[in-house]
Design an enzyme around this catalytic site. Sequence first.
Site, short mmCIF file in Angstrom:
data_model
loop_
_atom_site.label_atom_id
_atom_site.label_comp_id
_atom_site.label_asym_id
_atom_site.label_seq_id
_atom_site.Cartn_x
_atom_site.Cartn_y
_atom_site.Cartn_z
N SER A 36 0.69 -1.10 0.03
CA SER A 36 -0.04 0.06 0.07
C SER A 36 0.82 1.13 -0.01
CB SER A 36 -0.92 0.01 1.22
OG SER A 36 -0.28 -0.24 2.45
N ASP A 251 -2.77 5.70 11.60
CA ASP A 251 -2.75 4.15 11.65
C ASP A 251 -1.65 3.86 11.78
OD1 ASP A 251 -1.62 4.48 9.20
OD2 ASP A 251 -3.19 3.71 7.96
N HIS A 254 0.93 3.91 7.52
CA HIS A 254 1.12 4.61 6.22
C HIS A 254 1.72 6.38 6.60
CE1 HIS A 254 -2.03 1.75 5.17
NE2 HIS A 254 -1.37 1.48 4.13
#
Length: 283
Positions: A36, A251, A254
């Site tokens: 990601s 989070d 990221h």
Amino acid sequence: MKNKLSFSLLALMFVMHTAAFAQDPNFYIFLCFGQSNMEGHTKFEPQDTTANKRFMVMEAVDCPNLGRKKGEWYPATPPLTRCNTGLTPADYFGRTLVATLPANVKVGVINVAVGGCKIELFEKGTYQFYVAAAPDWMTAALEPYDKNPYGRLVEMAKLAQKDGVIKGILMHQGESNTGDTTWPSKVKGVYDNLLKDLNLNPKKVPLLAGEMVSKEEGGKCASMNAIIAQLPQVIPNAHVISSEGCTALDDQLHFTAEGYRKLGRRYGAKMLSLLGYKNARPE
């Protein structure tokens, strides 16, 4: 005499045709893959959308919403991965390169990444088993690549080799393999396959691998950085890109947009130094 003239004409036409499609040694191409953080998790901002005609992206999927077709080059404005992804390290990697490289040099990136995936997704011989067990949310990202991201990366890379020269490989992957001490050898397997399938010289094509969100930023996968640090021991031309000081989202997995910018500039500075620009520094 007539036969000689015809032969000469055919030879001239062949030379002209070959020249029209000749590989440009001043078009530097870089392959990007991972999960990601390479895919682009964070939304890009207006400052990230300015185009530079010397920085291009080869679209790896069809994106009608962007007016882009798979396998064709476009100005490298985000998203650089798929049709609705965000900012990636590749964005500011390319910007950093064109800001320093001579004006006659162009930079192109090809980005194939899937959020949440393990390195096993890019293992050429066994990816099918990983895909078969993938959750529904990941399958949606796999389908545009015909469920074979590695194959798509190679397919696009071979097209790109008709236009320019592959100069390096960028990777940001590891969150889903946190704690896996065999990860460096698995990455070596992917790297070796890319070199073989694309007929690349390992001494001329470095692998740049970014760290996970750092411990200082509260990174949930920061322990993986110790394993990533071992990569140059199994791949002599591998280089680890520090994430220290690259801000993270809440989070703790990221990066923020500014974090991606800083990380991308570091990838760029390292690549510039490997290309011989010894005074290159990240911004």
